[in-house]
Scaffold this motif. Sequence first.
Motif, PDB file in Angstrom:
ATOM      1  N   LEU A  85      39.827   7.625 -23.376  1.00 36.14           N
ATOM      2  CA  LEU A  85      40.257   6.523 -24.242  1.00 36.14           C
ATOM      3  C   LEU A  85      39.120   6.028 -25.135  1.00 36.14           C
ATOM      4  O   LEU A  85      39.332   5.726 -26.315  1.00 36.14           O
ATOM      5  N   VAL A  86      37.918   5.960 -24.596  1.00 31.65           N
ATOM      6  CA  VAL A  86      36.764   5.577 -25.416  1.00 31.65           C
ATOM      7  C   VAL A  86      36.519   6.638 -26.491  1.00 31.65           C
ATOM      8  O   VAL A  86      36.275   6.307 -27.660  1.00 31.65           O
ATOM      9  N   ALA A  87      36.619   7.907 -26.114  1.00 29.78           N
ATOM     10  CA  ALA A  87      36.434   8.986 -27.095  1.00 29.78           C
ATOM     11  C   ALA A  87      37.476   8.891 -28.212  1.00 29.78           C
ATOM     12  O   ALA A  87      37.152   9.075 -29.391  1.00 29.78           O
ATOM     13  N   ILE A  88      38.723   8.609 -27.833  1.00 30.09           N
ATOM     14  CA  ILE A  88      39.767   8.451 -28.856  1.00 30.09           C
ATOM     15  C   ILE A  88      39.396   7.323 -29.805  1.00 30.09           C
ATOM     16  O   ILE A  88      39.432   7.481 -31.032  1.00 30.09           O
ATOM     17  N   GLN A  89      39.034   6.175 -29.256  1.00 31.73           N
ATOM     18  CA  GLN A  89      38.742   5.003 -30.085  1.00 31.73           C
ATOM     19  C   GLN A  89      37.536   5.225 -30.993  1.00 31.73           C
ATOM     20  O   GLN A  89      37.575   4.882 -32.177  1.00 31.73           O
ATOM     21  N   LYS A  90      36.470   5.765 -30.453  1.00 29.67           N
ATOM     22  CA  LYS A  90      35.216   5.841 -31.203  1.00 29.67           C
ATOM     23  C   LYS A  90      35.056   7.115 -32.032  1.00 29.67           C
ATOM     24  O   LYS A  90      34.344   7.102 -33.030  1.00 29.67           O
ATOM     25  N   ALA A  91      35.692   8.212 -31.625  1.00 24.89           N
ATOM     26  CA  ALA A  91      35.425   9.482 -32.303  1.00 24.89           C
ATOM     27  C   ALA A  91      36.650  10.135 -32.945  1.00 24.89           C
ATOM     28  O   ALA A  91      36.484  10.929 -33.869  1.00 24.89           O
ATOM     29  N   HIS A  92      37.853   9.827 -32.484  1.00 25.44           N
ATOM     30  CA  HIS A  92      39.006  10.625 -32.914  1.00 25.44           C
ATOM     31  C   HIS A  92      40.134   9.857 -33.597  1.00 25.44           C
ATOM     32  O   HIS A  92      40.874  10.436 -34.393  1.00 25.44           O
ATOM     33  N   ARG A  93      40.317   8.610 -33.291  1.00 23.33           N
ATOM     34  CA  ARG A  93      41.491   7.867 -33.768  1.00 23.33           C
ATOM     35  C   ARG A  93      41.618   7.878 -35.281  1.00 23.33           C
ATOM     36  O   ARG A  93      42.707   8.083 -35.824  1.00 23.33           O
ATOM     37  N   ALA A  94      40.527   7.680 -35.973  1.00 19.74           N
ATOM     38  CA  ALA A  94      40.560   7.610 -37.439  1.00 19.74           C
ATOM     39  C   ALA A  94      40.970   8.936 -38.077  1.00 19.74           C
ATOM     40  O   ALA A  94      41.387   8.966 -39.231  1.00 19.74           O
ATOM     41  N   ASN A  95      40.904  10.023 -37.317  1.00 17.82           N
ATOM     42  CA  ASN A  95      41.229  11.349 -37.842  1.00 17.82           C
ATOM     43  C   ASN A  95      42.691  11.729 -37.672  1.00 17.82           C
ATOM     44  O   ASN A  95      43.079  12.846 -38.000  1.00 17.82           O
ATOM     45  N   GLY A  96      43.494  10.827 -37.107  1.00 17.66           N
ATOM     46  CA  GLY A  96      44.899  11.140 -36.877  1.00 17.66           C
ATOM     47  C   GLY A  96      45.079  11.923 -35.584  1.00 17.66           C
ATOM     48  O   GLY A  96      44.131  12.126 -34.825  1.00 17.66           O
ATOM     49  N   PRO A  97      46.279  12.394 -35.336  1.00 21.74           N
ATOM     50  CA  PRO A  97      46.541  13.018 -34.040  1.00 21.74           C
ATOM     51  C   PRO A  97      46.028  14.447 -33.885  1.00 21.74           C
ATOM     52  O   PRO A  97      45.704  14.856 -32.771  1.00 21.74           O
ATOM     53  N   TRP A  98      45.942  15.217 -34.928  1.00 25.04           N
ATOM     54  CA  TRP A  98      45.766  16.663 -34.758  1.00 25.04           C
ATOM     55  C   TRP A  98      44.318  17.064 -34.515  1.00 25.04           C
ATOM     56  O   TRP A  98      43.412  16.708 -35.270  1.00 25.04           O
ATOM     57  N   ASN A  99      44.133  17.836 -33.470  1.00 26.18           N
ATOM     58  CA  ASN A  99      42.816  18.321 -33.072  1.00 26.18           C
ATOM     59  C   ASN A  99      42.149  19.116 -34.194  1.00 26.18           C
ATOM     60  O   ASN A  99      40.940  19.041 -34.373  1.00 26.18           O
ATOM     61  N   SER A 100      42.934  19.842 -34.953  1.00 26.36           N
ATOM     62  CA  SER A 100      42.384  20.642 -36.051  1.00 26.36           C
ATOM     63  C   SER A 100      41.712  19.777 -37.111  1.00 26.36           C
ATOM     64  O   SER A 100      40.888  20.266 -37.886  1.00 26.36           O
ATOM     65  N   GLU A 101      42.033  18.497 -37.128  1.00 27.90           N
ATOM     66  CA  GLU A 101      41.433  17.542 -38.062  1.00 27.90           C
ATOM     67  C   GLU A 101      40.457  16.605 -37.359  1.00 27.90           C
ATOM     68  O   GLU A 101      40.072  15.572 -37.915  1.00 27.90           O
ATOM     69  N   GLY A 102      40.081  16.940 -36.129  1.00 25.97           N
ATOM     70  CA  GLY A 102      39.184  16.076 -35.364  1.00 25.97           C
ATOM     71  C   GLY A 102      39.899  14.919 -34.694  1.00 25.97           C
ATOM     72  O   GLY A 102      39.270  13.942 -34.303  1.00 25.97           O
ATOM     73  N   GLY A 103      41.219  15.043 -34.567  1.00 19.28           N
ATOM     74  CA  GLY A 103      42.035  13.966 -34.025  1.00 19.28           C
ATOM     75  C   GLY A 103      42.054  13.911 -32.503  1.00 19.28           C
ATOM     76  O   GLY A 103      41.295  14.590 -31.817  1.00 19.28           O
ATOM     77  N   TRP A 104      42.972  13.108 -31.995  1.00 21.01           N
ATOM     78  CA  TRP A 104      42.980  12.710 -30.588  1.00 21.01           C
ATOM     79  C   TRP A 104      43.959  13.479 -29.706  1.00 21.01           C
ATOM     80  O   TRP A 104      44.100  13.169 -28.519  1.00 21.01           O
ATOM     81  N   GLU A 105      44.662  14.488 -30.224  1.00 23.62           N
ATOM     82  CA  GLU A 105      45.700  15.139 -29.431  1.00 23.62           C
ATOM     83  C   GLU A 105      45.173  15.754 -28.137  1.00 23.62           C
ATOM     84  O   GLU A 105      45.801  15.632 -27.083  1.00 23.62           O
ATOM     85  N   TYR A 106      44.024  16.409 -28.183  1.00 20.13           N
ATOM     86  CA  TYR A 106      43.473  17.047 -26.983  1.00 20.13           C
ATOM     87  C   TYR A 106      43.132  16.003 -25.926  1.00 20.13           C
ATOM     88  O   TYR A 106      43.450  16.174 -24.747  1.00 20.13           O
ATOM     89  N   ASN A 107      42.536  14.899 -26.340  1.00 13.32           N
ATOM     90  CA  ASN A 107      42.221  13.818 -25.402  1.00 13.32           C
ATOM     91  C   ASN A 107      43.491  13.273 -24.761  1.00 13.32           C
ATOM     92  O   ASN A 107      43.516  12.995 -23.556  1.00 13.32           O
ATOM     93  N   ALA A 108      44.542  13.103 -25.554  1.00 15.69           N
ATOM     94  CA  ALA A 108      45.808  12.592 -25.030  1.00 15.69           C
ATOM     95  C   ALA A 108      46.432  13.562 -24.026  1.00 15.69           C
ATOM     96  O   ALA A 108      46.969  13.134 -22.999  1.00 15.69           O
ATOM     97  N   VAL A 109      46.341  14.847 -24.301  1.00 14.48           N
ATOM     98  CA  VAL A 109      46.868  15.844 -23.361  1.00 14.48           C
ATOM     99  C   VAL A 109      46.085  15.792 -22.048  1.00 14.48           C
ATOM    100  O   VAL A 109      46.676  15.864 -20.957  1.00 14.48           O
ATOM    101  N   LEU A 110      44.780  15.652 -22.137  1.00 12.35           N
ATOM    102  CA  LEU A 110      43.979  15.547 -20.918  1.00 12.35           C
ATOM    103  C   LEU A 110      44.340  14.295 -20.121  1.00 12.35           C
ATOM    104  O   LEU A 110      44.448  14.352 -18.894  1.00 12.35           O
ATOM    105  N   ILE A 111      44.543  13.178 -20.794  1.00  9.62           N
ATOM    106  CA  ILE A 111      44.951  11.949 -20.109  1.00  9.62           C
ATOM    107  C   ILE A 111      46.290  12.182 -19.401  1.00  9.62           C
ATOM    108  O   ILE A 111      46.448  11.835 -18.222  1.00  9.62           O
ATOM    109  N   ALA A 112      47.253  12.762 -20.114  1.00 12.62           N
ATOM    110  CA  ALA A 112      48.561  13.025 -19.505  1.00 12.62           C
ATOM    111  C   ALA A 112      48.429  13.939 -18.293  1.00 12.62           C
ATOM    112  O   ALA A 112      49.073  13.716 -17.258  1.00 12.62           O
ATOM    113  N   ALA A 113      47.583  14.946 -18.392  1.00 15.50           N
ATOM    114  CA  ALA A 113      47.418  15.897 -17.286  1.00 15.50           C
ATOM    115  C   ALA A 113      46.801  15.234 -16.061  1.00 15.50           C
ATOM    116  O   ALA A 113      47.297  15.423 -14.939  1.00 15.50           O
TER     117      ALA A 113
END
Length: 167
Positions: A84-112
Amino acid sequence: MKLAKLATRVLIGGLFVGHGTQKLKGWFGGPGIDGLSAGMEAMGMHPPRRNAYAAGVTETVGGALLAAGLLTPLASASLTGTMLVAIQKAHRANGPWNSEGGWEYNAVLIAAVLAIAEDGPGDLSLDRLLGTEREGVGYALGAAALGVAAAYGALEAARRATPAGQL
C-alpha cells in the motif's frame, strides 16, 4: 491442493524475499540500502534510511514467513502494508497498468496474500505443524485492516518527519 497452496506461498513469499534483499543487500540487481535510501528521499519518505530499512526488512521477513506458512495473517498484513505504501508513493500517479509503472502488480500481490490469510497456509505449513494456523474471513479482514493501519502510520510518520521546506 496441498502442493498448489505450498507452491503459491513459496512463490509469492520467495519473490518478496528477493525483492526485500534487493533493497537491503543489492542482490538480484537491486539498489541496495544506499540506492533505496536515495529513492525514499525522492519519494518524500523521511527519514529515508529508516524507511528503506523498514521496507526491505518487512518484505524479506514477511516473505519468509509467508513462504514457511508461519504467522500467516501477520505476514499477509505486513506485506499488504508495504504494498500500500508502494502504491501511494511510487505507483498511484501512473494509473493502474504495470506497463506504465502503475499499481496493478501491487494490487494483485495484496489480493493474493489476503486470499492466503483467508484460506489459511495449508497442510504443508509451519502454522499447521505447530497448531497455530488461523484462517477465515475474519483473519483476512484483520490482516487487511492491520496492513492499512501500518501503511497509514508509515506515510503519516514520513509526512511529519519531512523537513518544513520540503512539504
